[in-house]
Design a protein around this motif. Structure first.
Motif, PDB file in Angstrom:
ATOM      1  N   PRO A 141      38.118 -27.061 -64.525  1.00 20.24           N
ATOM      2  CA  PRO A 141      36.742 -26.762 -64.917  1.00 20.24           C
ATOM      3  C   PRO A 141      35.949 -28.063 -65.056  1.00 20.24           C
ATOM      4  O   PRO A 141      36.544 -29.133 -65.253  1.00 20.24           O
ATOM      5  CB  PRO A 141      36.901 -26.094 -66.279  1.00 20.24           C
ATOM      6  CG  PRO A 141      38.154 -26.657 -66.831  1.00 20.24           C
ATOM      7  CD  PRO A 141      39.051 -26.944 -65.661  1.00 20.24           C
ATOM      8  N   THR A 158      38.178 -23.135 -60.932  1.00 20.25           N
ATOM      9  CA  THR A 158      37.148 -24.149 -61.159  1.00 20.25           C
ATOM     10  C   THR A 158      35.737 -23.567 -61.118  1.00 20.25           C
ATOM     11  O   THR A 158      35.532 -22.450 -60.635  1.00 20.25           O
ATOM     12  CB  THR A 158      37.280 -25.266 -60.081  1.00 20.25           C
ATOM     13  OG1 THR A 158      36.396 -26.329 -60.408  1.00 20.25           O
ATOM     14  CG2 THR A 158      36.975 -24.741 -58.681  1.00 20.25           C
ATOM     15  N   ASN A 159      34.788 -24.366 -61.630  1.00 18.58           N
ATOM     16  CA  ASN A 159      33.385 -24.041 -61.415  1.00 18.58           C
ATOM     17  C   ASN A 159      32.693 -25.216 -60.713  1.00 18.58           C
ATOM     18  O   ASN A 159      31.506 -25.427 -60.873  1.00 18.58           O
ATOM     19  CB  ASN A 159      32.685 -23.705 -62.741  1.00 18.58           C
ATOM     20  CG  ASN A 159      32.982 -24.747 -63.813  1.00 18.58           C
ATOM     21  OD1 ASN A 159      33.638 -25.755 -63.541  1.00 18.58           O
ATOM     22  ND2 ASN A 159      32.498 -24.522 -65.020  1.00 18.58           N
ATOM     23  N   ASP A 160      33.488 -25.996 -59.977  1.00 17.66           N
ATOM     24  CA  ASP A 160      32.958 -27.195 -59.345  1.00 17.66           C
ATOM     25  C   ASP A 160      33.041 -27.088 -57.818  1.00 17.66           C
ATOM     26  O   ASP A 160      34.132 -26.847 -57.257  1.00 17.66           O
ATOM     27  CB  ASP A 160      33.766 -28.409 -59.826  1.00 17.66           C
ATOM     28  CG  ASP A 160      33.187 -29.703 -59.301  1.00 17.66           C
ATOM     29  OD1 ASP A 160      32.258 -30.239 -59.934  1.00 17.66           O
ATOM     30  OD2 ASP A 160      33.646 -30.165 -58.223  1.00 17.66           O
ATOM     31  N   GLU A 201      36.220 -27.014 -55.063  1.00 19.96           N
ATOM     32  CA  GLU A 201      36.380 -25.865 -54.157  1.00 19.96           C
ATOM     33  C   GLU A 201      36.589 -26.324 -52.719  1.00 19.96           C
ATOM     34  O   GLU A 201      37.442 -25.801 -52.012  1.00 19.96           O
ATOM     35  CB  GLU A 201      35.139 -24.969 -54.224  1.00 19.96           C
ATOM     36  CG  GLU A 201      35.238 -23.934 -55.325  1.00 19.96           C
ATOM     37  CD  GLU A 201      33.973 -23.089 -55.461  1.00 19.96           C
ATOM     38  OE1 GLU A 201      34.060 -22.044 -56.102  1.00 19.96           O
ATOM     39  OE2 GLU A 201      32.909 -23.489 -54.944  1.00 19.96           O
ATOM     40  N   ARG A 243      36.783 -18.783 -58.904  1.00 22.87           N
ATOM     41  CA  ARG A 243      35.608 -19.342 -59.579  1.00 22.87           C
ATOM     42  C   ARG A 243      35.527 -18.879 -61.030  1.00 22.87           C
ATOM     43  O   ARG A 243      35.723 -17.699 -61.329  1.00 22.87           O
ATOM     44  CB  ARG A 243      34.346 -18.933 -58.810  1.00 22.87           C
ATOM     45  CG  ARG A 243      33.118 -19.698 -59.239  1.00 22.87           C
ATOM     46  CD  ARG A 243      32.118 -19.841 -58.103  1.00 22.87           C
ATOM     47  NE  ARG A 243      32.037 -21.213 -57.580  1.00 22.87           N
ATOM     48  CZ  ARG A 243      31.348 -22.194 -58.141  1.00 22.87           C
ATOM     49  NH1 ARG A 243      30.711 -22.010 -59.273  1.00 22.87           N
ATOM     50  NH2 ARG A 243      31.302 -23.384 -57.590  1.00 22.87           N
ATOM     51  N   ILE A 244      35.250 -19.812 -61.936  1.00 21.40           N
ATOM     52  CA  ILE A 244      34.964 -19.424 -63.320  1.00 21.40           C
ATOM     53  C   ILE A 244      33.446 -19.528 -63.532  1.00 21.40           C
ATOM     54  O   ILE A 244      32.776 -20.282 -62.822  1.00 21.40           O
ATOM     55  CB  ILE A 244      35.747 -20.263 -64.363  1.00 21.40           C
ATOM     56  CG1 ILE A 244      35.419 -21.752 -64.250  1.00 21.40           C
ATOM     57  CG2 ILE A 244      37.237 -20.060 -64.219  1.00 21.40           C
ATOM     58  CD1 ILE A 244      36.096 -22.585 -65.325  1.00 21.40           C
ATOM     59  N   PRO A 245      32.890 -18.773 -64.487  1.00 18.64           N
ATOM     60  CA  PRO A 245      31.428 -18.697 -64.589  1.00 18.64           C
ATOM     61  C   PRO A 245      30.758 -20.049 -64.854  1.00 18.64           C
ATOM     62  O   PRO A 245      31.319 -20.900 -65.544  1.00 18.64           O
ATOM     63  CB  PRO A 245      31.211 -17.767 -65.780  1.00 18.64           C
ATOM     64  CG  PRO A 245      32.469 -17.011 -65.927  1.00 18.64           C
ATOM     65  CD  PRO A 245      33.568 -17.887 -65.439  1.00 18.64           C
ATOM     66  N   GLU A 246      29.577 -20.191 -64.289  1.00 18.75           N
ATOM     67  CA  GLU A 246      28.731 -21.374 -64.530  1.00 18.75           C
ATOM     68  C   GLU A 246      28.272 -21.389 -65.982  1.00 18.75           C
ATOM     69  O   GLU A 246      28.086 -20.322 -66.578  1.00 18.75           O
ATOM     70  CB  GLU A 246      27.465 -21.281 -63.664  1.00 18.75           C
ATOM     71  CG  GLU A 246      27.607 -21.755 -62.244  1.00 18.75           C
ATOM     72  CD  GLU A 246      28.115 -23.182 -62.125  1.00 18.75           C
ATOM     73  OE1 GLU A 246      27.752 -24.026 -62.967  1.00 18.75           O
ATOM     74  OE2 GLU A 246      28.890 -23.441 -61.185  1.00 18.75           O
ATOM     75  N   TYR A 290      36.967 -22.343 -71.909  1.00 15.37           N
ATOM     76  CA  TYR A 290      37.671 -22.601 -70.640  1.00 15.37           C
ATOM     77  C   TYR A 290      39.113 -22.074 -70.644  1.00 15.37           C
ATOM     78  O   TYR A 290      39.554 -21.448 -69.678  1.00 15.37           O
ATOM     79  CB  TYR A 290      37.677 -24.097 -70.314  1.00 15.37           C
ATOM     80  CG  TYR A 290      36.391 -24.629 -69.715  1.00 15.37           C
ATOM     81  CD1 TYR A 290      35.484 -23.797 -69.055  1.00 15.37           C
ATOM     82  CD2 TYR A 290      36.095 -25.995 -69.778  1.00 15.37           C
ATOM     83  CE1 TYR A 290      34.311 -24.305 -68.503  1.00 15.37           C
ATOM     84  CE2 TYR A 290      34.929 -26.515 -69.231  1.00 15.37           C
ATOM     85  CZ  TYR A 290      34.037 -25.664 -68.585  1.00 15.37           C
ATOM     86  OH  TYR A 290      32.902 -26.177 -68.035  1.00 15.37           O
TER      87      TYR A 290
END
Ligand code: F6R
Length: 578
Positions: free
Chosen positions: A492, A518-520, A524, A532-535, A542
């Protein structure tokens, strides 16, 4: 460990016992058996194998009679075979017993009995019990003989025994370092190692305490302390629905429990932590003790306490006695889903005079009785051997202790969002099911989640896996990263990400297969697969967003490999031996 059930009443005992054993199977599943008194004769059916398979092959439920005992085994002494399966009985087949635990003075007792010409038919320590009871009963009434038998055993035990020559029609119970709970019905009584086995019949329970001996008749129970005096023990009532201990349409308990997390997390964050928090405020030095999955929650707790300026360390409970020197100035926090893990209880004994907090899911469990304060997870019964919802609840209690409740309000929604990724995770599972090794990496406060992801993965997929803080790879493990070796990176966006990103590139440069959560966007791009984890997610949350995909990944790889994730080989829930 082993699961025990006993019944006395007017129902067909074989049906109650078989149903109870199905509900207890998560405690051990290498062999199973029942013994029921029918017309003053013992009918015993047992064999190696799982409850469904053995009970239908041997037609357990055709046995008539209203009093009996059952057992599902997790081998400690003696290989897995019919002879070693419980119940065990004396030669005349008048006394029968089921046992959970380890009798440590078995050689001495067996030697003494063999000299008196008792013949044994198994290699187990447990078989001592019916023979010893017979011997003691020669000179005294059954209950006294049973009390003496219990007193002669060193080690740990939960025992349920009965004799066909007993005029009173009773079940005899004893417990020491192994859980045993009475279920109180109307005109019938139950006992079992764990509450879910009795949930279809009653919600009222009496957990026995260390050294207790109890007698159950159809109409009630009496409990005696080791000195023979009658004692009162607290009755507890649970509001768990019997359905909670059923699969509810899911193919496995584990999947149900992963999905249950959406709901139970709200119960968990409502749990009262005020006294525990007060105690934490009073101490500067805090030791956290736990095993396995619970240890990973403990790692996060110690990390967050240290960030708050406490001197805190998480210890693997089984090693605590060898490496830590707790004193009066130390607060000990024990985390245990079952509340019965022998290693944790031993660690608490080692903590001696220190004040103690228990974090557990099990009302009335031993850990609650040896601690000054208890915080309940309120996760409902967890049947899958691999801990999932109780881990998330442990994380929630840890987080509530540190951050308070408000920051945890989005949890149920967040878990729901991560569960929506199931189809994508199934696809990733296909890419992993044929692998022999897997590595999990993270940095900072997400490292415990990498450990947890790796443990879950290896225990139910049988694929070798290890976890590291990402920076450790280059200190040795990188030699194992070759073409296609999977590395699951928990990445994250946080202050540690630039370093972890470097580690991901090291893996890619050697042909490794990167699976990221990840959210990056950059991570990716480097990944073969990415969840994907939420923005804009609060970094305190996390760990929750990361762990759900890892649970689903382990589950789906396990299923793809044809393994039953609810009952991984060699393992059992609630480990009551050291
Ligand atoms: C793994 C797992 C075990 C337990 C460990 C401690 O999925 O369930 O590692 O976490 O045996 O058990 P408790 O929390 O009952 O003390």
């Amino acid at each position: 460990m082993c699961g025990i059930i006993g019944y006395i009443g007017l129902r067909k005992a074989s049906e109650v016992l078989t149903e109870g054993l199905k509900r207890l199977e998560y405690r051990g599943y290498d062999s199973v058996g029942i013994a029921v008194v029918n017309n003053r004769q013992l009918e015993i059916k047992k064999d190696r194998g799982m409850v469904d398979e053995v009970s239908s092959a041997l037609q357990f439920t055709t046995v008539e009679g209203n009093i009996g005992v059952g057992h599902t085994r997790w081998a400690t002494n003696g290989v897995v075979c019919r002879e070693n399966a419980h119940p065990h009985f004396n030669e005349k087949k008048t006394i029968v017993a089921v046992h959970n635990g380890v009798v440590e003075n078995v050689s001495e007792l067996r030697g003494m009995l063999e000299e008196k010409e008792y013949r044994f038919s198994s290699d187990t320590d447990s078989e001592i019990i019916p023979h010893l009871l017979e011997e003691n009963h020669k000179t005294q009434p059954l209950l006294q003989a049973f009390m003496e038998t219990a007193a002669q055993l060193k080690g740990s035990y939960a025992i349920v025994a009965l004799s066909t020559e007993d005029t009173g029609e009773r079940l005899l119970l004893a417990r020491k370092n192994s859980p045993l709970i009475i279920g109180v019905g109307r005109g019938e009584m139950f006992c079992a190692s764990d509450i879910p086995a009795m949930l279809p019949y009653t919600k009222t329970f009496v957990p026995l305490e260390e050294g207790d001996v109890a007698v159950l008749t159809r109409h009630g129970y009496k409990i005696f302390s080791p000195d023979g005096s009658e004692v009162e023990r607290r009755q507890i009532t649970v509001d768990w629905d019997a359905e909670l201990a059923q699969k509810g349409g899911y193919p496995h308990f584990m999947l149900k429990e992963i999905f249950d997390q959406r709901h139970f997390i709200n119960e968990t964050i409502a749990s009262d932590i005020s006294s525990a928090r007060q105690l934490i405020d009073e101490y500067e030095k805090i030791d956290v003790v736990a095993c396995g999955t619970s240890y990973h929650a403990g790692m996060l707790l110690a990390y967050l306490l240290s960030e708050k300026g406490k001197i805190s360390q998480a210890y693997i409970a089984s090693d605590y006695q060898f490496i830590a020197k707790p004193g009066k100035k130390t607060l000990a926090i024990a985390i245990s889903q079952s509340g019965e893990t022998a290693d944790v209880l031993q660690a608490l004994r080692h903590a001696g005079d220190s004040r103690k907090i228990a974090i557990t899911n099990t009302v009335g469990s031993t850990i609650t009785r040896v601690s000054d304060e208890t915080v309940y997870l309120n996760s409902g019964p967890e049947i899958g051997v691999a801990a999932t919802k109780t881990f998330t609840s442990q994380l929630a209690i840890v987080s509530k202790l540190i951050y308070g409740k408000q920051r945890l309000e989005p949890l149920s929604g967040l878990i729901g969002k991560m569960l929506e990724k199931e189809n994508q995770i199934k696809e990733i599972a296909t890419g992993l099911a044929g692998k022999e090794h897997a590595f999990f990496i993270a940095r900072g406060m997400n490292v415990p989640i990498a450990y947890e992801g790796s443990l879950k993965f290896k225990e139910i997929t049988y694929i070798h896996s290890e976890a590291y803080p990402g920076g450790e790879l280059k200190h040795g493990t990188l030699s194992l990263i070759t073409e296609g070796v999977p590395v699951i990176a928990l990445a994250p966006r946080d202050k540690a990400l630039p370093k972890l990103f470097g580690n991901i590139k090291e893996v890619k440069a050697r042909g490794g297969m990167v699976v990221s959560v990840t959210n990056d966007g950059e991570v990716e791009k480097e990944s073969d697969y990415s969840v994907r984890i939420p923005e804009g997610l609060d970094p305190a949350l996390y760990p929750f967003a990361l762990v759900v995909p890892l649970q689903l990944l382990a589950y789906h790889v396990s299923v793809l490999k044809g393994i039953n994730p609810d009952k991984p080989r060699n393992l059992a829930k609630s480990v009551t031996v050291e």
